[in-house]
Design a protein around this motif. Structure first.
Motif, PDB file in Angstrom:
ATOM      1  N   HIS A 127       0.721  -1.114  -0.031  1.00  0.00           N
ATOM      2  CA  HIS A 127       0.004   0.011  -0.226  1.00  0.00           C
ATOM      3  C   HIS A 127       1.097   1.181   0.053  1.00  0.00           C
ATOM      4  CE1 HIS A 127      -3.192   2.879   1.096  1.00  0.00           C
ATOM      5  NE2 HIS A 127      -4.075   2.063   0.795  1.00  0.00           N
ATOM      6  N   PRO A 128       0.542   2.155  -0.823  1.00  0.00           N
ATOM      7  CA  PRO A 128       1.383   3.417  -0.923  1.00  0.00           C
ATOM      8  C   PRO A 128       1.531   4.208   0.385  1.00  0.00           C
ATOM      9  CG  PRO A 128      -0.112   3.367  -2.646  1.00  0.00           C
ATOM     10  CD  PRO A 128      -0.602   2.286  -1.846  1.00  0.00           C
ATOM     11  N   CYS A 140     -10.863   6.464  -1.919  1.00  0.00           N
ATOM     12  CA  CYS A 140      -9.796   6.099  -1.312  1.00  0.00           C
ATOM     13  C   CYS A 140      -9.459   7.060  -0.319  1.00  0.00           C
ATOM     14  CB  CYS A 140      -8.961   5.617  -2.125  1.00  0.00           C
ATOM     15  SG  CYS A 140      -7.130   5.267  -1.024  1.00  0.00           S
ATOM     16  N   HIS A 166      -6.444   9.410  -1.151  1.00  0.00           N
ATOM     17  CA  HIS A 166      -6.106   9.768  -2.251  1.00  0.00           C
ATOM     18  C   HIS A 166      -5.465  11.174  -2.481  1.00  0.00           C
ATOM     19  CE1 HIS A 166     -10.270  11.615  -2.392  1.00  0.00           C
ATOM     20  NE2 HIS A 166      -9.598  12.508  -2.983  1.00  0.00           N
ATOM     21  N   CYS A 170      -1.603  10.604  -2.204  1.00  0.00           N
ATOM     22  CA  CYS A 170      -1.174   9.322  -2.655  1.00  0.00           C
ATOM     23  C   CYS A 170      -0.406  10.003  -3.797  1.00  0.00           C
ATOM     24  CB  CYS A 170      -2.044   8.429  -2.709  1.00  0.00           C
ATOM     25  SG  CYS A 170      -1.302   7.170  -3.785  1.00  0.00           S
ATOM     26  N   ARG A 212       0.259   7.902  -6.375  1.00  0.00           N
ATOM     27  CA  ARG A 212      -0.203   6.888  -7.363  1.00  0.00           C
ATOM     28  C   ARG A 212      -1.732   7.052  -7.571  1.00  0.00           C
ATOM     29  NH1 ARG A 212       3.338   2.390  -7.885  1.00  0.00           N
ATOM     30  NH2 ARG A 212       1.572   0.875  -8.403  1.00  0.00           N
ATOM     31  N   ALA A 213      -2.244   8.223  -7.074  1.00  0.00           N
ATOM     32  CA  ALA A 213      -3.742   8.590  -7.112  1.00  0.00           C
ATOM     33  C   ALA A 213      -4.240   8.684  -8.687  1.00  0.00           C
ATOM     34  CB  ALA A 213      -4.422   9.566  -6.344  1.00  0.00           C
ATOM     35  N   CYS A 251      -9.675   6.532  -8.063  1.00  0.00           N
ATOM     36  CA  CYS A 251      -9.287   6.527  -6.582  1.00  0.00           C
ATOM     37  C   CYS A 251     -10.284   7.646  -5.767  1.00  0.00           C
ATOM     38  CB  CYS A 251      -7.830   6.883  -6.022  1.00  0.00           C
ATOM     39  SG  CYS A 251      -6.841   5.748  -6.868  1.00  0.00           S
ATOM     40  N   CYS A 283      -6.338  -1.067  -2.179  1.00  0.00           N
ATOM     41  CA  CYS A 283      -5.720  -0.064  -3.176  1.00  0.00           C
ATOM     42  C   CYS A 283      -6.099  -0.701  -4.593  1.00  0.00           C
ATOM     43  CB  CYS A 283      -4.259  -0.076  -2.908  1.00  0.00           C
ATOM     44  SG  CYS A 283      -3.253   1.148  -4.160  1.00  0.00           S
ATOM     45  N   HIS A 284      -6.394   0.273  -5.294  1.00  0.00           N
ATOM     46  CA  HIS A 284      -6.752   0.145  -6.856  1.00  0.00           C
ATOM     47  C   HIS A 284      -5.389  -0.138  -7.420  1.00  0.00           C
ATOM     48  CE1 HIS A 284     -10.776   1.165  -6.113  1.00  0.00           C
ATOM     49  NE2 HIS A 284     -10.726   2.384  -5.887  1.00  0.00           N
ATOM     50  N   PHE A 285      -4.389   0.357  -7.074  1.00  0.00           N
ATOM     51  CA  PHE A 285      -2.876   0.467  -7.929  1.00  0.00           C
ATOM     52  C   PHE A 285      -1.934   0.110  -6.916  1.00  0.00           C
ATOM     53  CE2 PHE A 285      -5.883   3.801  -9.786  1.00  0.00           C
ATOM     54  CZ  PHE A 285      -6.192   2.911 -10.655  1.00  0.00           C
TER      55      PHE A 285
HETATM   56 FE1  SF4 Z   1      -3.286   5.556  -3.956  1.00  0.00          FE
HETATM   57 FE2  SF4 Z   1      -5.327   5.094  -5.245  1.00  0.00          FE
HETATM   58 FE3  SF4 Z   1      -4.006   3.210  -4.004  1.00  0.00          FE
HETATM   59 FE4  SF4 Z   1      -5.399   5.148  -2.617  1.00  0.00          FE
HETATM   60  S1  SF4 Z   1      -6.556   3.516  -4.150  1.00  0.00           S
HETATM   61  S2  SF4 Z   1      -3.659   4.013  -2.033  1.00  0.00           S
HETATM   62  S3  SF4 Z   1      -5.306   6.669  -3.807  1.00  0.00           S
HETATM   63  S4  SF4 Z   1      -3.535   4.135  -5.707  1.00  0.00           S
END
Ligand code: SF4
Length: 343
Positions: A261-262, A301, A304, A307, A309-310, A314, A335-337
């Motif tokens: 997780h970021p 999220c 976001h 983050c 990576r958002a 997100c 996390c989506h990414f």
């Molecule tokens: Fe970052 Fe999106 Fe993952 Fe949330 S869902 S941690 S905003 S990449």
């Protein structure tokens, strides 16, 4: 929730906790007269689920204000949940917020400030024996020996039973608080930042005490801390919490070596480290931005706004806690990414 895992001693299912302050007299009058009145609700814990195996230590980590202490207090039965359930060995100890909370001695809590959690007018022996006597765990005749047993277990002399809290140092008071909790013979110990208020040298002694007690008694613990070093040293698994939600959970070694997780990555990067072969601190990377207010958590999220990576998704779509690359270890991330799990 944890179908791939062994049977859990503790099951916590979709627990939420919200605090809504009572309206002032003026606001209540205004509401009665039909005026719109804004009610402000703190969303402290948001649908948290996890399990604890017998003899396991789970670290609960996050920044101040993320809801970890509130979650610990809900699980320990101090706050009733707004929603959700919890059970110990199949026995429901916490229903939803509509039913009275079932008080249980099976979960005991150790607090951050040992001085505040001990009655200054009561001798230590009485403090430790009060609960066991009330719950029939020991007879009045056997109470002195029972108190001596737990004082010895936490490394205090038996004569300490005759003293008052102010006659001890901070570390000794925390030992008393641990003895008081253990004397109730709990299945689970919830420790809320138990070393945060102590000097660094004393912190190490109390952590070593937890390690010793764990070895000798097979303690099952939920260990709440913002100190990643302490958690890494003591815990089998780690749950990372952000604004009321668990965003990553898994074996401690895996999470520290390869967070997915970021936010976990950012937490680890924010810890100062020494450069190899040098005595200078490397520049650490503080987490960007501020923890949003739990009065109005961001949509999607919760992380976001901070983050790197958002993406658009997100901001509207809340990710679920899902299995990671190796579901056999129970490593899950919300996390989506997610990161690939790089060190
Ligand atoms: Fe970052 Fe999106 Fe993952 Fe949330 S869902 S941690 S905003 S990449």
């Amino acid at each position: 929730m944890t179908t791939a895992q062994p049977a859990m001693l503790v099951e916590v299912e979709a627990v939420s906790k919200r605090f809504t302050p009572q309206l002032s007299l003026g606001d209540r009058l205004a509401a009665l007269l039909g005026s719109p009145v804004e009610t402000r609700t703190v969303h402290a814990v948001d649908r948290v689920s996890f399990g604890l195996e017998q003899g396991e230590v789970l670290g609960l980590v996050g920044e101040s204000g993320c809801g970890k202490s509130t979650l610990g207090r809900v699980i320990a039965g101090i706050h009733p949940p707004s929603e959700g359930r919890a059970s110990i060995a199949g026995e429901t100890v916490m229903g939803d917020g509509r039913t009275p909370l079932k008080r249980t001695t099976r979960i005991q809590m150790v607090f951050q400030d040992p001085f505040a959690s001990l009655d200054p007018r009561v001798r230590i022996g009485e403090t430790i024996s009060e609960g066991p006597l009330a719950h029939g765990l020991v007879s009045r005749t056997d109470a002195p020996a029972y108190v001596a047993r737990w004082l010895t277990a936490v490394g205090l002399p038996v004569e300490a039973a005759e003293r008052f809290p102010h006659q001890f140092s901070g570390g000794q008071r925390q030992r008393v608080a641990i003895a008081r909790a253990l004397a109730m013979q709990p299945d689970v110990l919830v420790c809320d930042e138990p070393v945060a208020s102590l000097d660094v040298s004393i912190q190490a002694q109390i952590i070593n005490l937890f390690l010793k007690l764990r070895r000798e008694l097979g303690l099952t613990m939920l260990f709440i801390s913002h100190d990643l070093g302490v958690v890494r040293h003591l815990c089998d698994r780690v749950a990372i919490m952000y604004l009321g939600r668990i965003v990553e959970i898994g074996p401690a070694a895996e999470i520290f070596a390869a967070p997915r997780h970021p936010y976990t990555r950012a937490l680890l990067d924010s810890v100062p480290k020494l450069v190899t072969g040098s005595d200078e601190l490397v520049t650490f990377k503080p987490i960007q931005g501020e923890l949003p207010s739990p009065l109005s958590p961001p949509p999607g999220c919760h992380f976001h706004q901070r983050c790197p990576r958002a993406e658009a998704r997100c901001r509207s779509d809340a990710p679920q806690l899902a299995g990671g690359t190796d579901e056999g270890t129970g490593h899950r991330v919300s996390c989506h990414f997610p990161l690939a799990g790089e060190a």
